[in-house]
Each structure stands twice: as C-alpha cells, then as structure tokens.
Design an enzyme around this catalytic site. Sequence first.
Site, PDB file in Angstrom:
ATOM      1  N   GLU A 207      36.134  30.415 105.889  1.00 59.62           N
ATOM      2  CA  GLU A 207      36.845  31.283 106.219  1.00 59.62           C
ATOM      3  C   GLU A 207      37.021  31.609 107.536  1.00 59.62           C
ATOM      4  O   GLU A 207      36.246  31.712 108.307  1.00 59.62           O
ATOM      5  CB  GLU A 207      36.323  32.608 105.394  1.00 59.62           C
ATOM      6  CG  GLU A 207      37.260  33.855 105.579  1.00 59.62           C
ATOM      7  CD  GLU A 207      36.584  35.156 105.165  1.00 59.62           C
ATOM      8  OE1 GLU A 207      36.505  35.103 103.634  1.00 59.62           O
ATOM      9  OE2 GLU A 207      36.591  36.231 105.700  1.00 59.62           O
TER      10      GLU A 207
ATOM     11  N   ASP B 177      39.660  29.883 103.046  1.00 55.87           N
ATOM     12  CA  ASP B 177      40.076  31.408 103.003  1.00 55.87           C
ATOM     13  C   ASP B 177      40.758  31.856 104.342  1.00 55.87           C
ATOM     14  O   ASP B 177      40.350  31.930 105.153  1.00 55.87           O
ATOM     15  CB  ASP B 177      38.541  32.419 102.851  1.00 55.87           C
ATOM     16  CG  ASP B 177      38.449  32.434 101.276  1.00 55.87           C
ATOM     17  OD1 ASP B 177      37.137  32.979 101.245  1.00 55.87           O
ATOM     18  OD2 ASP B 177      39.034  31.839 100.484  1.00 55.87           O
TER      19      ASP B 177
ATOM     20  N   ASP C 212      38.770  40.437 107.963  1.00 57.32           N
ATOM     21  CA  ASP C 212      39.702  40.223 106.856  1.00 57.32           C
ATOM     22  C   ASP C 212      41.008  40.627 107.218  1.00 57.32           C
ATOM     23  O   ASP C 212      41.915  41.309 106.227  1.00 57.32           O
ATOM     24  CB  ASP C 212      39.037  40.697 105.416  1.00 57.32           C
ATOM     25  CG  ASP C 212      37.885  39.924 105.154  1.00 57.32           C
ATOM     26  OD1 ASP C 212      37.158  40.398 104.148  1.00 57.32           O
ATOM     27  OD2 ASP C 212      37.542  38.754 105.570  1.00 57.32           O
TER      28      ASP C 212
END
Length: 391
Positions: free
Chosen positions: A218, A246, A258
């Site tokens: 990620e 991700d 995020d």
Amino acid sequence: MGRYDPVPEDRFTFGLWTVNNPGADPFGSAVRERMSVRHIVEKLAELGAYGVNFHDNDLVPFGSSATERDRIVADFKQALADTGMVVPMATTNLFAHPVFKDGAFTANDPQVRAYALQKTMDAIDLGVECGASTYVCWGGREGTDSDACRDPKVAIQRMRDAFNYLCEYVLSRDYELRFALEPKPNEPRCNIYLPTVGHMMAFIDTLDHPQMLGVNPEVAHETMSGLSFHQGVAQALEAGKLYHIDLNGQKIGRYDQDLRFGSEDIKGALNLVRVLEGTMGGTKYEGPLHFDAHAYRTEDEQGVWDFALGCMRTYNILKEKAHAFDNDPEVQEIIATPVDGTLDPLLEGFTLEGAGTIRATTFDVDALGGKGLRYERLDQLMMEHLMGVRG
Ligand code: DIG
Ligand code: MN
Ligand code: MN
C-alpha cells in the site's frame, strides 16, 4: 464519457469500507451515514469501476446468523449481477473486535489464535462464494505496544503456522485462491510485525507453499516507513509476487492518511504508474487496481463520489503521462544505455575466462567519473510532462 473517465476495462476496484468510511477519526465522530451495499455497488458501477472488495464484516455484520448471512450474500450477488461488478479480492477483519486487541494470529492466548483461524476460514468461504481469487491479509493488530509481551521470534513462528494452516485449508477446498499479504509498519499497534514489502517477501519464502502467497503493498504504508513505494512494488513485480495493490496518497511522516490516489507526491505516483503499466519495458501488473483510501472528513456523499472518481481519473491521466514520458525521444536518448560489445557479454554471467578479461581490463575511472549524465535535464523533462507543458 470524458477522455480520462474510468471504464471497467481499467480494472479499478474499491473496498466497501473505503467509500463507506463514515469520516470518524480519533478526535471526532462520524460525519456521514453508512450507505447500503447495493447503493455502493450501483454508484461505483455508474462511475466506471470494475469491482468491489470487502472484509467479511463490511458485508456480513459481526455476529449475524447463518440465515442473515445467506440473505445478505444473496442480495449482494444480485447487485453484482445487476451491475456487472465483480469481487476480485476479499479479506478478514481481524482488527476491530476487542478479542483481537493483543493480535490475531500472533496473540498470546491460543483461543484467540484459534478464533482468528476460524474467522478467516469462514471469511475465505464467503470471499470465494462471491468470486474472489485473491485473499488479502493485513495484520493490523499483529504487533506490540510493549515489546515485553512476547518474543518476536515466537510471533513470526505463529504467523508462519497460521499461513501454512490457511494454505492447507485453501488446498483442502480446491479453491482457486492466492493470498496477498499486506505490510504496514505501525498503527494501530506501536510496531507491527512484517512491516514492509521486503520483510513480507522474506517471510513468504519461509512458508510451506510460498507460491500461494504474494504481497499487497500500500502506498501509504511504505511511505510511512520513509521508503520508495514504487521501488518496493517493482521488486515485488519483478519477483512475480505482486498479487494485489492498495493505491492511495500519503504525506511522508504522518499517520496512515489513505488519501485520494495521486493527491500527494504526484511524481511518486507517476513513477508507480510507470512500473505498474510497464512503460519502461518488461513486466506490467495485470491485477486489479484497488483504491484503499477514503474521502476527507469534510465531505458529504457527493464528496465521496468526487473522491472515488478522482482516484480513477488521476490514475488514467498518469497512465497517459507515463506512456508519453517513456516514449519521449529526448528521454530515451538520455537514458540510452551505452553498449560495449566486449564487456556486455562478460556481465551476463560468470565465466573464468570472462572474469579474467574483466580483471585484466584497465578502466579509465577518471573519464568514467567525469561524465555528466544529464539527469537534471531528464528530471526536468519528467516535471514538464507532469506539469502538462510537454506531452
Ligand atoms: C488497511 O490498509 C488494510 C485494510 O483496509 C484491509 O484489510 C486491507 C485491504 O486492502 N488494507
Ligand atoms: Mn492504509
Ligand atoms: Mn490497505
């Protein structure tokens, strides 16, 4: 349909938990209502996404009865059928319930470790039933706050036992399923075991069925470690271990943000897309392009869809820029590798004779060291492609 608007062929996916993130954070409560699974599937399909992913409890609430589970799954499968959306990946929530407060597979209590296996086997069945062929495992609680709590070697042994066990389970059910292990250095634990792509790839090599496991890197997580994300992805891809990815955005030195893909470090995002799309030559990534990200807390539902479309559009814009940059004649001229007919063959593998020739060669190290490599011009070209003044 705009030039960069997504279509299912782009293979963009979102976790149910991403667009359904209610905007809560450690310092504030939720700002958005939870949406129904059908609404999420329909809206993402409308935007041009390819599929959705889920943790078991994103779809089937914790503690649901078998009857409720079957009804929910039937409704979900109907929404997928009605929209053409697919489920490439599933995963287990082994981090929210207090039972996992000391970890799941690495917890000191064997009952917790056994329960984590039970929950994961149930979730694997659910994922396969919905069409998943990749199973992500993120060990968010597999770590320590106080390092006095267990021998880190024992923790790794417990992780190995768990994944060997789960591989045997998948084999016993003849599932067409691969595991993609997701590293993260910290948060929610002070230190999480197997914190980076490198640690995870080394761990996979110690397992009984290493071919059944790859990594799910990620952006935010490697960036939290201060590492180059695209170089870690390139190593996994080159090793045939990039089983999933991700995508999101992250400011270095922050908590796991995020953020919308490409919204931070646009140059890093371009270099990542160059690796994934293979525009530098060689292998490209063919799997789902999953956005594990969420909208700002400032956003309402429309803002969530602005976020989702932004992730996908940015990827498509950078895909075009990646091709333009790597096909730019001036770029190619600067990075063209010099050919030395005598030395190149000797570098392709050891032979006694070749080594002898190399040892006998006198290198003009001052001339070699004095060469200007024009990387300033090269990097400026990348910036000008990014800034839209060269295409
Ligand atoms: C966090 O980055 C983790 C969880 O969101 C999920 O288990 C995994 C799947 O993408 N990423
Ligand atoms: Mn994250
Ligand atoms: Mn993730």
